[in-house]
Motif scaffolding. Sequence first.
Motif, mmCIF file in Angstrom:
data_model
loop_
_atom_site.group_PDB
_atom_site.id
_atom_site.type_symbol
_atom_site.label_atom_id
_atom_site.label_comp_id
_atom_site.label_asym_id
_atom_site.label_seq_id
_atom_site.Cartn_x
_atom_site.Cartn_y
_atom_site.Cartn_z
ATOM 1 N N TYR A 362 52.341 20.823 54.865
ATOM 2 C CA TYR A 362 52.444 20.122 56.147
ATOM 3 C C TYR A 362 51.110 19.523 56.553
ATOM 4 C CZ TYR A 362 53.687 19.298 61.029
ATOM 5 O OH TYR A 362 53.914 18.725 62.253
ATOM 6 N N THR A 363 50.069 20.333 56.537
ATOM 7 C CA THR A 363 48.708 19.855 56.778
ATOM 8 C C THR A 363 47.799 20.531 55.756
ATOM 9 O OG1 THR A 363 48.059 21.621 58.318
ATOM 10 C CG2 THR A 363 49.218 19.705 59.252
ATOM 11 N N GLU A 364 46.509 20.298 55.883
ATOM 12 C CA GLU A 364 45.571 20.931 54.962
ATOM 13 C C GLU A 364 45.556 22.440 55.109
ATOM 14 O OE1 GLU A 364 43.722 19.694 52.474
ATOM 15 O OE2 GLU A 364 44.907 17.878 52.816
ATOM 16 N N THR A 365 45.936 22.950 56.277
ATOM 17 C CA THR A 365 45.862 24.395 56.510
ATOM 18 C C THR A 365 47.234 25.037 56.736
ATOM 19 O OG1 THR A 365 45.529 24.050 58.893
ATOM 20 C CG2 THR A 365 43.558 24.221 57.502
ATOM 21 N N ILE A 366 48.303 24.254 56.821
ATOM 22 C CA ILE A 366 49.627 24.794 57.133
ATOM 23 C C ILE A 366 50.638 24.372 56.065
ATOM 24 C CG2 ILE A 366 51.546 24.803 58.780
ATOM 25 C CD1 ILE A 366 49.553 24.340 61.001
ATOM 26 N N ASP A 367 51.333 25.376 55.520
ATOM 27 C CA ASP A 367 52.457 25.151 54.614
ATOM 28 C C ASP A 367 53.717 25.711 55.271
ATOM 29 O OD1 ASP A 367 50.846 24.065 52.608
ATOM 30 O OD2 ASP A 367 50.358 26.048 51.828
ATOM 31 N N LEU A 368 54.837 25.033 55.058
ATOM 32 C CA LEU A 368 56.124 25.485 55.576
ATOM 33 C C LEU A 368 57.038 25.841 54.407
ATOM 34 C CD1 LEU A 368 56.719 22.749 58.314
ATOM 35 C CD2 LEU A 368 55.596 24.981 58.575
ATOM 36 N N GLY A 369 57.953 26.805 54.634
ATOM 37 C CA GLY A 369 58.821 27.222 53.543
ATOM 38 C C GLY A 369 60.143 27.763 54.028
ATOM 39 N N VAL A 370 61.146 27.686 53.148
ATOM 40 C CA VAL A 370 62.466 28.246 53.425
ATOM 41 C C VAL A 370 62.950 28.934 52.157
ATOM 42 C CG1 VAL A 370 63.595 26.057 52.847
ATOM 43 C CG2 VAL A 370 64.824 27.761 54.199
ATOM 44 N N ARG A 371 63.613 30.072 52.331
ATOM 45 C CA ARG A 371 64.205 30.802 51.212
ATOM 46 C C ARG A 371 65.674 31.069 51.540
ATOM 47 N NH1 ARG A 371 61.379 36.223 50.417
ATOM 48 N NH2 ARG A 371 62.508 36.703 52.352
ATOM 49 N N LEU A 372 66.551 30.723 50.607
ATOM 50 C CA LEU A 372 67.987 30.957 50.755
ATOM 51 C C LEU A 372 68.443 31.785 49.564
ATOM 52 C CD1 LEU A 372 70.687 30.422 52.215
ATOM 53 C CD2 LEU A 372 70.897 28.335 50.841
ATOM 54 N N TYR A 398 73.421 38.119 51.785
ATOM 55 C CA TYR A 398 72.856 36.789 51.991
ATOM 56 C C TYR A 398 71.648 36.920 52.908
ATOM 57 C CZ TYR A 398 77.540 35.285 50.478
ATOM 58 O OH TYR A 398 78.711 35.116 49.788
ATOM 59 N N GLU A 399 70.654 36.098 52.673
ATOM 60 C CA GLU A 399 69.525 36.032 53.615
ATOM 61 C C GLU A 399 68.953 34.624 53.631
ATOM 62 O OE1 GLU A 399 66.019 35.822 52.955
ATOM 63 O OE2 GLU A 399 65.917 36.198 50.801
ATOM 64 N N LEU A 400 68.596 34.195 54.832
ATOM 65 C CA LEU A 400 67.943 32.911 55.065
ATOM 66 C C LEU A 400 66.646 33.187 55.803
ATOM 67 C CD1 LEU A 400 67.876 29.780 55.137
ATOM 68 C CD2 LEU A 400 69.146 29.925 57.307
ATOM 69 N N THR A 401 65.540 32.750 55.228
ATOM 70 C CA THR A 401 64.227 33.014 55.805
ATOM 71 C C THR A 401 63.480 31.711 55.997
ATOM 72 O OG1 THR A 401 64.147 35.135 54.624
ATOM 73 C CG2 THR A 401 62.090 34.319 55.555
ATOM 74 N N LEU A 402 62.963 31.500 57.209
ATOM 75 C CA LEU A 402 62.114 30.360 57.537
ATOM 76 C C LEU A 402 60.714 30.896 57.809
ATOM 77 C CD1 LEU A 402 64.469 28.511 60.068
ATOM 78 C CD2 LEU A 402 64.311 28.160 57.599
ATOM 79 N N GLY A 403 59.709 30.260 57.200
ATOM 80 C CA GLY A 403 58.368 30.794 57.368
ATOM 81 C C GLY A 403 57.298 29.739 57.252
ATOM 82 N N ALA A 404 56.073 30.177 57.500
ATOM 83 C CA ALA A 404 54.904 29.290 57.403
ATOM 84 C C ALA A 404 53.713 30.098 56.915
ATOM 85 C CB ALA A 404 54.593 28.657 58.756
ATOM 86 N N ASN A 405 52.766 29.408 56.319
ATOM 87 C CA ASN A 405 51.470 29.964 55.965
ATOM 88 C C ASN A 405 50.398 29.138 56.666
ATOM 89 O OD1 ASN A 405 51.626 31.272 52.533
ATOM 90 N ND2 ASN A 405 52.948 31.629 54.274
ATOM 91 N N TRP A 406 49.592 29.803 57.473
ATOM 92 C CA TRP A 406 48.481 29.129 58.159
ATOM 93 C C TRP A 406 47.188 29.730 57.630
ATOM 94 C CZ3 TRP A 406 45.937 30.872 63.170
ATOM 95 C CH2 TRP A 406 44.944 29.948 63.553
ATOM 96 N N LYS A 407 46.357 28.891 57.017
ATOM 97 C CA LYS A 407 45.114 29.337 56.414
ATOM 98 C C LYS A 407 43.929 28.647 57.096
ATOM 99 C CE LYS A 407 47.363 30.056 51.956
ATOM 100 N NZ LYS A 407 47.412 29.700 50.524
ATOM 101 N N PRO A 408 43.509 29.173 58.250
ATOM 102 C CA PRO A 408 42.373 28.547 58.946
ATOM 103 C C PRO A 408 41.066 28.683 58.180
ATOM 104 C CG PRO A 408 42.965 30.634 59.983
ATOM 105 C CD PRO A 408 44.009 30.362 58.961
ATOM 106 N N TYR A 409 40.972 29.714 57.343
ATOM 107 C CA TYR A 409 39.817 29.913 56.474
ATOM 108 C C TYR A 409 40.333 30.294 55.089
ATOM 109 C CZ TYR A 409 37.564 30.281 61.040
ATOM 110 O OH TYR A 409 37.149 30.035 62.318
ATOM 111 N N ASP A 410 39.459 30.188 54.094
ATOM 112 C CA ASP A 410 39.868 30.501 52.730
ATOM 113 C C ASP A 410 40.281 31.964 52.574
ATOM 114 O OD1 ASP A 410 39.390 27.914 51.962
ATOM 115 O OD2 ASP A 410 37.370 28.324 51.184
ATOM 116 N N PHE A 411 39.729 32.838 53.404
ATOM 117 C CA PHE A 411 39.977 34.267 53.244
ATOM 118 C C PHE A 411 41.026 34.805 54.230
ATOM 119 C CE2 PHE A 411 36.423 33.604 56.110
ATOM 120 C CZ PHE A 411 36.730 34.425 57.200
#
Length: 453
Positions: A362-372, A398-411
């Motif tokens: 989505y951006t340099e620091t944010i990824d979006l994801g879905v798992r079905l 059955y499971e549906l998961t919506l999520g995001a990864n926010w990486k403001p810093y490398d660590f």
Amino acid sequence: MPHYPNWRLFLLAGAFSIGRACFAQDVGVEPVVLPPSVEAAPVSYEDVEVQPITLTDEIEPVSWGEPCCNYNVGCCNNGCGSQGGGWFTDAWISQGYTANFDHPADNFNTPMTFNDRADEYQMNQLYLAMGKEVDDQSCCWSLGGRVDLLYGSDYFFTMANGLELHQDGTRKWNGDGPRDSGNAALYGLAMPQLYGEIFAPIGNGLRVKFGHFYTIIGYESVMAPQNFFYSHAYTMQYGEPFTHTGILGSYTAGDNLTLHAGITNGWDNFDNINGQCSGLFGFQYANDVSSLSYSFINGKEDADGLNNRFLQSLVYTRKLGNRWTYVFQSDLGVEENGKLNAAFEPDTAFWYGINQYLFMKYTETIDLGVRLEWFRDEDNARVIAIPIEAFSQGGNYYELTLGANWKPYDFVNVRPELRYDWSNVDLLGAQGPYNDFMDKQMWTASFDVIFKF
């Protein structure tokens, strides 16, 4: 506890004494965001100039590149040099919170594992890995190894028979607590990897692990930083092993193909519990756009060494443009005499399913994801682990998961998610497998934070 009439409680207790929950898993594969491929302009053969062939008296020698001194004992003394390898340490802490909309009385998000505690803080992993990488970039023999230590609530799902557990299932060094009907603590210590590794400059390169290591089967990993989501799929939680003990060879067959073959003590066994060995095999083909991996394990897993268990897993990853990545996974498991049919006779148990993931940068620091996911525990042999047809009917999860990864810093990685689970499993007249066996569905909202050191 579920609010059943007394006779149902009696049957459920008896069934649970017969069945045993199987928490199975790798070489973990982090969701890979592959670089975009380079488009090649189409070739117009009319524009290609035909080059005349000139005959000469001399034949130019063909250059096959620098020799790798593959079977030369003096290779390392002849200037091949070292280009990789070396000592390393890796550490992180993963901690989070899962809110369950039903607020179960026992504070467990059963049958969800790893982030299994409802409405409370969990320190899932305080993880330390250290060792020496083999040097696979030179033409010399190289020796390495690795040891991983995991302290936290995730220890419970990574224990191996003969290491953290005695053969009767009792704990060697972890205490008692609310897990496993009061027999296991919330927090403990596990050692999911302890192995040596050799690189042999044979052909394109052969790596051999010997010891205790993660499985190559499946897509998700025990190690928190290698997963996009905080929670895990049923496929990984119940359908696959986590670790093996034995020997595993990996051979580079070309620029894109890697082959795996090994002999192990089976699923999550440090000791050989039945005198039998299991074969572990697989391959991975990968290029700049996609990857395809297939792996399987086959062997006798019961204590008497009589009943064969087979599991295969297929994982396909595809880059879709510059921002999207798609992952498809399919597993199939079969176990001889893995259940009792309606006549209380041993019969074959099956489990299988399909997972699909879609990730977006989505951006340099944010990824979006879905798992079905669809996971079918056809005979109740894996999730509830009461494979007795007269007591319970298997079914679908059955499971549906919506999520995001926010990486403001490398660590730092912050992983929020919203998850919906639903199942039609019939268990002793219970309402469903969720909320202390009173519901067929479950909503959870969770997040964790990973700090890498």
